[in-house]
Design a protein around this motif. Structure first.
Motif, PDB file in Angstrom:
ATOM      1  N   SER A 180      37.317  45.888  40.400  1.00 39.06           N
ATOM      2  CA  SER A 180      37.385  47.338  40.188  1.00 39.06           C
ATOM      3  C   SER A 180      38.355  47.996  41.162  1.00 39.06           C
ATOM      4  O   SER A 180      39.106  48.909  40.798  1.00 39.06           O
ATOM      5  CB  SER A 180      35.992  47.958  40.327  1.00 39.06           C
ATOM      6  OG  SER A 180      35.441  47.678  41.603  1.00 39.06           O
TER       7      SER A 180
ATOM      8  N   THR B 231      41.990  47.069  40.184  1.00 34.76           N
ATOM      9  CA  THR B 231      42.444  47.890  39.057  1.00 34.76           C
ATOM     10  C   THR B 231      42.806  49.289  39.525  1.00 34.76           C
ATOM     11  O   THR B 231      43.837  49.857  39.122  1.00 34.76           O
ATOM     12  CB  THR B 231      41.356  47.948  37.977  1.00 34.76           C
ATOM     13  OG1 THR B 231      41.080  46.620  37.514  1.00 34.76           O
ATOM     14  CG2 THR B 231      41.793  48.805  36.806  1.00 34.76           C
TER      15      THR B 231
ATOM     16  N   ASN C 294      47.816  43.981  39.132  1.00 37.88           N
ATOM     17  CA  ASN C 294      47.643  43.182  37.919  1.00 37.88           C
ATOM     18  C   ASN C 294      47.138  41.794  38.330  1.00 37.88           C
ATOM     19  O   ASN C 294      47.874  40.804  38.298  1.00 37.88           O
ATOM     20  CB  ASN C 294      48.960  43.091  37.151  1.00 37.88           C
ATOM     21  CG  ASN C 294      48.820  42.328  35.838  1.00 37.88           C
ATOM     22  OD1 ASN C 294      47.706  42.141  35.330  1.00 37.88           O
ATOM     23  ND2 ASN C 294      49.933  41.858  35.314  1.00 37.88           N
TER      24      ASN C 294
END
Length: 210
Positions: free
Chosen positions: A129, A132, A137
Motif C-alpha cells: 500500500s 503504491t 511499480n
C-alpha cells in the motif's frame, strides 16, 4: 481544533558560532507552536520567519517543516536533527517512543513516510500500500516470497531512488515490497549499513558513511 504535542527538537547551525534549538510542542492547521532556544512557546503561521534564520514552510500530521539556507527539514515526534557541524557528515539523532521503538519520519522517492528502525531487517521492507502511494511499480521488481505470521506471502525486491532520514539522504537503496503481513515500513540494514550507528543512553545517532 486539536493540538498534537510533539517532543521533537531541531538543531541547526547559524553561521559558524551559533546554533538554535527549535522545538515543536503543538500543531494546528497551518500553524505550529514552537519553542526557540528554550524561550516561552509561541505560535507561528506557515510562511512566518522564525528567529535564528528559519522559516516555517508547512505543517501537517507528520510535523512542522522548517527551512534554513534553502534546505528543508520536517521535525517529527522523537526525532532530533543535528547540523552543528555544517561541513561534517550528515547525521540524525533519534529518541525512542514509549515502547522503546525508534520511529523515524523520512522520505522515500520524495514522498513522506514513517518508518520503524529495525536492525533485524536485511532490507527496507515496505507494505504494498505504501509502495503504491509512493508511485513505486513494485511488481516490475524481482519476485520472491517471505514468511509472515499468516504463512508465505509474495514480495518483490526493488531499488529505491532516494531514502532520506533527517539530513541523511542515500541513493539507490535496496528494498522489499510485501503484499501481506507488514503494517509499517521497516528501515532495515540496506539503509543502516551505510551509516554509523551509535547509541548513547536512549538516544540513537546515525551518521552517513557513504
Amino acid at each position: 481544533m486539536r493540538s498534537t504535542t510533539l517532543l521533537a527538537t531541531f538543531l541547526l547551525s547559524i553561521g559558524t558560532a551559533h546554533a538554535a534549538d527549535v522545538s515543536v510542542v503543538g500543531l494546528f492547521p497551518n500553524k505550529a507552536v514552537l519553542v526557540i532556544d528554550g524561550s516561552s512557546p509561541k505560535t507561528y503561521s506557515v510562511g512566518a520567519n522564525i528567529p535564528g534564520g528559519f522559516k516555517l514552510v508547512a505543517v501537517n500530521e507528520g510535523g512542522a517543516t522548517i527551512e534554513s539556507n534553502g534546505k528543508r527539514q520536517t521535525i517529527a515526534l522523537g526525532e532530533h536533527v543535528n547540523r552543528t557541524a555544517a561541513s561534517g557528515p550528515a547525521s540524525v539523532t533519534l529518541k525512542p517512543d514509549g515502547q522503546g521503538h525508534y520511529m523515524v519520519q523520512g522520505q522515500i522517492n520524495g514522498g513522506s513516510v514513517r518508518m520503524l528502525l529495525d536492525t533485524g531487517a536485511t532490507l527496507i521492507a515496505m507494505p504494498a500500500s505504501d509502495a503504491t502511494r509512493l508511485g513505486i511499480n513494485y511488481r516490475s521488481g524481482q519476485p520472491t516470497y517471505v514468511n509472515t505470521a499468516n504463512g508465505v506471502a509474495p514480495a518483490y525486491k526493488v531499488r529505491l531512488n532516494t531514502v532520506k532520514v533527517g539530513d541523511i539522504e542515500l541513493n539507490q537503496v535496496d528494498a522489499m515490497v510485501q503484499e501481506q503481513g507488514l503494517p509499517i515500513i521497516l528501515l532495515g540494514m540496506s539503509f543502516l549499513n551505510r551509516t554509523e550507528m551509535r547509541r548513547e543512553g536512549e538516544q540513537m545517532t546515525l551518521t552517513k558513511r557513504f
